[in-house]
Scaffold this active site. Sequence first.
Site, PDB file in Angstrom:
ATOM      1  CG  HIS A 117       9.912   6.537  13.122  1.00  0.00           C
ATOM      2  ND1 HIS A 117      10.232   5.190  13.600  1.00  0.00           N
ATOM      3  CD2 HIS A 117       8.842   6.029  12.238  1.00  0.00           C
ATOM      4  CE1 HIS A 117       9.318   4.149  12.855  1.00  0.00           C
ATOM      5  NE2 HIS A 117       8.672   4.678  12.114  1.00  0.00           N
TER       6      HIS A 117
ATOM      7  CD  GLU B 190      13.473   4.619  14.458  1.00  0.00           C
ATOM      8  OE1 GLU B 190      12.668   4.962  15.166  1.00  0.00           O
ATOM      9  OE2 GLU B 190      13.440   4.522  13.142  1.00  0.00           O
TER      10      GLU B 190
ATOM     11  NE  ARG C 118       9.449  -0.475  11.989  1.00  0.00           N
ATOM     12  CZ  ARG C 118       8.507   0.170  11.799  1.00  0.00           C
ATOM     13  NH1 ARG C 118       8.679   1.280  11.089  1.00  0.00           N
ATOM     14  NH2 ARG C 118       7.325  -0.080  12.373  1.00  0.00           N
TER      15      ARG C 118
ATOM     16  N   GLY D 225       7.027   9.484   9.611  1.00  0.00           N
ATOM     17  CA  GLY D 225       6.116   8.916   8.506  1.00  0.00           C
ATOM     18  C   GLY D 225       4.453   9.048   8.694  1.00  0.00           C
TER      19      GLY D 225
ATOM     20  NE  ARG E 195      -1.740  -2.238   3.326  1.00  0.00           N
ATOM     21  CZ  ARG E 195      -2.198  -3.248   3.858  1.00  0.00           C
ATOM     22  NH1 ARG E 195      -3.312  -3.479   3.567  1.00  0.00           N
ATOM     23  NH2 ARG E 195      -1.477  -4.147   4.526  1.00  0.00           N
TER      24      ARG E 195
HETATM   25  C1  DGY Z   1       4.427   2.295  11.556  1.00  0.00           C
HETATM   26  O1  DGY Z   1       3.411   2.267  11.446  1.00  0.00           O
HETATM   27  O2  DGY Z   1       5.030   0.989  11.537  1.00  0.00           O
HETATM   28  C2  DGY Z   1       5.359   3.392  11.912  1.00  0.00           C
HETATM   29  O3  DGY Z   1       6.495   3.291  11.796  1.00  0.00           O
HETATM   30  C3  DGY Z   1       5.217   3.763  13.215  1.00  0.00           C
HETATM   31  O4  DGY Z   1       5.372   2.516  14.014  1.00  0.00           O
END
Ligand code: DGY
Length: 323
Positions: free
Chosen positions: A289, A271, A242, A291, A158
């Site tokens: 981080h 991290e 990741r 996102g 996705r």
């Molecule tokens: C996810 O949704 O995997 C983001 O990286 C936050 O954990």
Amino acid sequence: MTKPKVLVTRRWPRAVERRMEEAFDLDLNASDRPLTEAELRDAMGRYDAILPTVTDRLPATIFAGSSPRTRILANYGVGFAHIDTEAAKSCGIAVTNTPDVLSECTADIAMTLLLMVARRASEGERELREGRWTGWRPTHLIGTKVSGATLGIIGFGRIGQAMAQRAHFGFGMRILVQNRSPVPAEVLARFNATQVPTVEDLLPECDFVSLHCPGGKTNRHLMNSRRLDLMRPGAFLINTARGEVVDEHALAQALWFGTIGGAGLDVFEREPRIPDELLGADNLVLLPHLGSATRETREAMGFRVLENLTDFFGGRAPRDRVA
Ligand code: DGY
């Protein structure tokens, strides 16, 4: 009827915490300090559900030799490589995640990193804030054109597809895809994308490479020094997947010796620690981080957890069960 006892391991958006409090006997982590492994193990004996995030490590040792009270780990986030799902399963614990709701914002951050590193935005801002800008000149901070370039996407789920959407329709980029299983022809056709069999086939063809595969053992150091060497000189690597997917030392070397043009990272192996050799690289854009970090998405992630829990405790199959 007594409400299930539920532990939320980090602070969540207040709107979600309030709804959770109505539905469950809820304990919140007011200090927002990440829990230790010992605290998580202890929690498994006291809560019917634990709602962990990426900052909670749940390796096999947490489950070893225990007969936990916990029946479900409803993860807040799409990635769940921090949970040993096999070990959870062997203790009869269900695991769920929160897919879909964060795809667009994560792809937005990947595109942000791509644009920032290609157009040297961080370098420019640093120069300006430090009072080093001497004014416009034709040779100043020359970057790389994004429009029309070739983007390789590793992992075409996705988020990978949301990235293709932005890159292809927003920037006219040519899209190459590498994915562990064949991508349906109609999905590729949507972005005029071509799937190649291996990472090795993809890397030499791309001006930009964006990682959207899962983390965990299987993809650990997928981008190692050998594969970084296969990238075009001047090409850029983007990682919003990741941290463990990229060998950070190998990347630091590639950036230092200029065998690639630059990189943009939103995730890191350990991290929140960032190696000095990365912090010193000018051709690297670093984000902490971020996102999924929009109000809309973080709330949607929480409500998705709520839905999974409500179904689970209502005797229905949670839609996002991954183990
Ligand atoms: C996810 O949704 O995997 C983001 O990286 C936050 O954990």
